[in-house]
Each structure stands twice: as structure tokens, then as C-alpha cells.
Scaffold this active site. Structure first.
Site, short mmCIF file in Angstrom:
data_model
loop_
_atom_site.label_atom_id
_atom_site.label_comp_id
_atom_site.label_asym_id
_atom_site.label_seq_id
_atom_site.Cartn_x
_atom_site.Cartn_y
_atom_site.Cartn_z
N GLU A 1 -32.83 49.24 1.34
CA GLU A 1 -31.55 48.98 1.99
C GLU A 1 -31.27 47.50 1.82
O GLU A 1 -31.95 46.66 2.41
CB GLU A 1 -31.62 49.35 3.48
CG GLU A 1 -30.29 49.16 4.19
CD GLU A 1 -30.39 49.31 5.70
OE1 GLU A 1 -29.37 49.69 6.29
OE2 GLU A 1 -31.46 49.04 6.27
N ASP B 1 -36.11 49.77 5.09
CA ASP B 1 -35.07 49.31 6.01
C ASP B 1 -34.85 47.80 5.86
O ASP B 1 -35.81 47.03 5.83
CB ASP B 1 -35.52 49.64 7.44
CG ASP B 1 -34.48 49.32 8.47
OD1 ASP B 1 -33.38 49.91 8.40
OD2 ASP B 1 -34.75 48.48 9.35
#
Length: 555
Positions: free
Chosen positions: A255, A199
């Protein structure tokens, strides 16, 4: 180490919306276990599970209180162990979410950190004095609106949070922080976790001089180049690879907000020893008006030519070094048929056409839950949305600054809001779409009786079986994995056509991504039709609305 991820198709599960087994309205780990045979039938190789760690759920689990504990909402650590065993028994790998740019403000480290300036955990986070006038240290903005700094009265300093004020950013400059993270990663990988979706990994290195953004008049906070790609980013990831990742046969996908192709090469070049692939966001902004104070909520019409340019650039530039993570949908993006296509008359054809284009590209495709049955955007009223991003943006853009009217904002949310992807999975035509016997945490999409898994499994020409066929093709022909990409007809406003070619095989992938009928010259008789989304695809010089096909040539 093998490169199993190059041939893999990944299925993303957003657990709270997947399947609820205990009637509390929230999906759980046992729900995932119950549906493993369904996923095996689809043919996927790997599941990426969004966060299931102990969390106050301010940002649906991306605010983690305890990295080593499963949240009781989803089950127990024993449930997670069993899920790993059950998935592995079916030949399915499991990738977890690694959320290490920030923790929850209820994490033990932050609870300690905020107690005093000389607490041993103080420099696990970023603390700064106010400016002389008491305002935040700089003008950095939070991704969820407002300032990226929150004042804490206990010590009279501000702490940094790129997301909600309940998600303070970790200080990766501190070696103790990094060691804690690496130990936690080993804890899960030793249990059998097969990799990580990382993330906002591109934000872990900060610009330590904390420079202000130059802002247009009237704008208080900036979000941009200082929020990602800091000076030590790649050194940190290389260290993580050295200390943890290189010791396991795992898959990693980052990400990477704010990444262009050059940065992607740094992340994914094999000689760099960082990550296998990254999610880029460039193609997901084709319907965003650039430079607007409304940010992602400033809509512009979908432009296929622009989408082709972006996807092709990433295909060409990462052809020889690096790897693409391919997606149109995830828990942060709306449903592609509603966003860029047609979710009524041509919903099935449209879903199959976008799938054809994506799964024909070079890279690892990601399917988001419900994408394989053509789920559509939510039809909610403003007060029915749950997402913190939507609620904060409404406050800032509509209520405080009048940048948008309520109607304009609702139109944008219905097109692009994250909750469009988060409505419960539609399993059958029964009450609550078979997701729960209780009250669902988010309202079920009203079209569930028309769009659901049970119905899809009964219809031989359903979107589900089309995805199954695409996955079989990717597993059967090497050219899907290693073929060189070439874009044809770059300026055609409706057709997306490209070839993939290796030494012995060639593919022609074509789709009409519009509601118009357009002329398309079929390839000659040496080519074999592998897959089409109309019953008689390949028999005419016309491509009907959202018609798509994959042709194969053995050289």
C-alpha cells in the site's frame, strides 16, 4: 520462484464483517473456513485477509498488540493453521496483512519504550522533546486528524504516530526492529502463508530531520511529502526481500500512499528485488476536490475522462517493468456502484460494467467481499458509523473548525466513508442478512433482502456469475495476462474502450459508464464476443446504459 500472482485473482476478506459462526456479531476465522467452497465456486485463486492479530481494536485491528497471536475475537492460532490447510486443499492461497509502520500502544515493545528514556526499547519508536513552548516537535498531522505527535507525561517527550495516538510509529532505522519484523514474517510464512499485503509500507522510512510543512494560514498540521517515500524506504524493502521474501514463493503487494508511476517502478521493477506490485491511490481521488482543507471529504463529480487518463498512464508506464494491482473497492474505499455509478435502476449493469473494465486491464485484480454481488453503500446516520477516521474528521472539520456543515459532511461520508465497505456481508435474505445470529458490530445494509449471495446464486445472469465468467476468461486466455494495453477514444465522456494485444491474440474491452445510450461501432465479424452484460450485447450500434462487452480476435 514462480510468478503465480500474475494470473491470479485475489479476493479480500475483512474478517469482522465476513461471516460470524459464534453469534457474537463479529466475523471470525471459522466463518472464512465455512465459506471457502463459495469462494472456490467464484473461482478466485488467493484470499487477502485483513488483520486478525491480537489487538485492542482502536483501528479495527491495524493496531497490533501481538504479531504472533490471533485475536480471540477471530479465533485461535489453531484456527489460522486450519484455515491455511483448508484453503490450500482447495487450491486457494492466503495472503495476510503486514502492519509494520506502527504497532498498538499496548504492544510489549511500546509498553517498555515509554517507561524511561534509557529503556532498551526506547528507540523502537520515535521520541522527541517538545518545542520550547511545550508544543509538538513539528507540524506533521495525523491521518486521523490532529497532530502526529502525542505528549507522554512519564518522560516529558512526544512520540510519533501517523495514525491514531494508539498507533505509535516504529523506528525502522533501528536494526533490532527490522530483525524482529523479519522473524515474525518467517514465523507466519513457515506456517504456509503465501504472501503479504503491506499496510502503508511507503511510510516506514522517516525524514529524520523532521522538517515542518509550509502551511496556509489557519492550518495547524500538514500531511504530504514528509509522510511517505523517505530516504531509506527502498533500502529497507530490498533488505526485507533479501532476508525474507526471496526465500519463499510468495506474493507481495504494497500500500503505497503518495506514489506516482516513477516511484511504482522502483517498488516493482523486477531488477529492483522489492515487491511484486503496489496499490496506487491516484485513480481513487477522481472524485476528490484537490487542495481543500476538507481533504478526501471535499467531493467533486466523477469524471470518466480523468479516470481513463490515470488508469492508462499506469498501464503504459508499468507495461515493461513492474506490475499493477487492480482495484476499485477495498476496506478503505466505498462501494463503486454507489460512488461512481448507479446503485438503483442500473445497479447490476453498472457493477458488471466496472468489473469488465477492471478485469480487462493488465495486472492482478482484487475483488473486495460483496463486490461480486454488487453491494451498495451504507445508509447510516452519523452516530451509527463506527470508523475512527469518520469520528475524528467530524470532530475536526465540523465541530472544531467549521470547515463543513454536518449535512455536507454526512453527504460526503455516505459517498466515501470507509464504513460503506465494512457493513456485514449479505449472505441471504434472513434476519441480519445471514451474517450473524447475534447483534452485528455494524448495522447491516437495509437492502440485504434484495442484494445477497443466496439470491445471486439462484439467478443465472447475476453479478456473481458475471464475475465467475470474468475470472474464467482471465485463466483461459494469456492475452489478459501479457497483452499490451492501448486506450481508444480517450476523450469520450461516457465510453471506456481499450485493446489488449499479444503476438497471437487481441481483446477489445468496452463499457458505457453512464446512464445515457451512446453510439458504439461493433467490431467486424472476425471478432468473437466473449462476454457481455446485456442478453443481446453485440447486436446493435448503440451501447445502452452501463452496457459492457469483451471481444476476442485470434490473429
Amino acid at each position: 520462484m514462480t510468478e503465480w500472482w500474475k494470473k491470479a485473482v485475489v479476493y479480500q476478506i475483512y474478517p469482522r464483517s465476513f461471516y460470524d459462526t459464534n453469534g457474537d456479531g463479529i466475523g471470525d476465522l471459522r466463518g472464512i473456513m465455512d465459506k471457502l467452497d463459495y469462494l472456490k465456486t467464484l473461482g478466485i485463486d488467493c484470499i487477502w485477509i485483513s488483520p486478525v492479530y491480537d489487538s485492542p481494536q482502536d483501528d479495527n485491528g491495524y493496531d497490533i498488540r501481538d504479531y504472533r497471536k490471533i485475536d480471540k475475537m477471530f479465533g485461535t492460532n489453531e484456527d489460522m493453521d486450519r484455515l491455511l490447510d483448508e484453503a490450500h486443499a482447495r487450491g486457494i492461497k492466503i495472503v495476510m496483512d503486514l502492519v509494520v509502520n506502527h504497532t498498538s500502544d499496548e504492544h510489549a515493545w511500546f509498553v517498555e519504550s515509554r517507561k524511561s528514556k534509557d529503556n532498551p526499547y526506547r528507540d523502537f519508536y520515535f521520541w522527541k522533546d517538545p518545542k520550547p513552548d511545550g508544543t509538538p516537535p513539528n507540524n506533521w498531522g495525523s491521518m486521523f486528524s490532529g497532530s502526529a505527535w502525542e505528549y507522554d507525561e512519564t518522560t516529558g517527550q512526544y512520540y510519533l504516530h501517523y495514525f491514531s495516538k494508539k498507533q505509535p510509529d516504529l523506528n525502522w532505522e533501528n536494526e533490532k526492529v527490522r530483525k524482529e519484523i523479519y522473524d515474525m514474517m518467517k514465523f507466519w510464512m513457515d506456517k504456509g502463508v503465501d504472501g503479504w499485503r503491506m499496510d502503508v509500507i511507503g511510510s516506514i522510512s522517516k525524514f529524520l530531520d523532521f522538517p515542518d510543512y509550509e502551511l496556509p494560514e489557519g492550518q495547524k498540521y500538514g500531511i504530504g511529502k514528509y509522510h511517505a517515500n523517505g530516504p531509506r524506504l527502498h533500502a529497507f524493502i530490498q533488505e526485507m526481500n533479501r532476508e525474507v521474501l526471496s526465500k519463499y514463493d510468495c506474493m507481495t503487494v504494497g500500500e503505497a500512499i503518495g506514489s506516482d508511476v516513477e516511484i511504482a517502478r522502483k517498488y516493482t521493477g523486477p531488477d529492483r528485488h522489492e515487491l511484486n506490485m503496489i496499490f496506487n491511490f491516484e485513480h481513487m481521488d477522481v472524485d476528490t476536490k484537490p487542495g481543500s482543507p476538507a481533504g478526501k471529504w471535499a467531493l467533486k463529480p466523477f469524471d470518466l475522462v480523468e479516470l481513463k487518463q490515470i488508469l492508462s498512464r499506469w498501464q503504459y508506464e508499468l507495461a515493461d517493468t513492474g506490475w499493477n494491482a487492480l482495484y476499485f473497492e477495498n476496506h478503505d474505499q466505498a462501494r463503486v456502484v454507489s460512488r461512481w455509478g448507479n446503485d438503483t435502476t442500473y445497479r447490476a449493469e453498472c457493477a458488471k460494467a466496472f468489473a469488465t473494465i477492471l478485469h480487462g486491464l493488465k495486472g492482478t485484480p482484487f475483488i473486495y467481499q460483496g463486490e461480486e454481488i454488487g453491494m451498495v453503500n451504507a445508509d447510516l446516520e452519523l452516530e451509527e458509523y463506527d470508523d475512527i477516521e469518520i469520528r475524528n474528521a467530524y470532530q475536526e472539520l465540523v465541530m472544531e473548525n467549521q470547515i463543513m456543515s454536518k449535512d455536507e459532511f454526512l453527504t460526503a461520508v455516505r459517498k466515501k466513508g470507509r464504513d460503506n465497505a465494512r457493513t456485514p456481508m449479505q449472505w441471504d435474505g434472513s434476519f441480519n442478512a445471514g451474517f450473524t445470529t447475534g447483534t452485528p458490530w455494524l448495522k447491516v445494509n437495509s437492502r440485504y433482502s434484495e442484494i445477497n449471495v443466496a439470491k445471486a446464486l439462484q439467478e443465472p445472469d447475476s453479478i456473481f456469475y458475471y464475475y465467475q465468467s470474468l475470472i474464467k476468461l482471465r485463466h483461459s486466455y494469456d492475452v489478459f495476462t501479457d497483452g499490451r494495453y492501448e486506450l481508444l477514444m480517450p476523450d469520450h465522456p461516457h465510453l471506456y474502450v481499450y485493446t489488449r494485444e499479444n503476438e497471437s491474440e487481441k481483446l477489445l474491452v468496452a463499457a458505457n459508464l453512464s446512464e445515457n445510450t451512446v453510439s458504439f461501432d461493433q467490431p467486424d465479424d472476425n471478432w468473437k464476443l466473449l462476454l457481455g452484460n446485456y442478453e443481446d450485447t453485440g447486436t446493435s450500434t448503440l451501447f445502452r446504459p452501463y452496457e459492457a462487452a469483451i471481444y476476442y480476435l485470434e490473429k
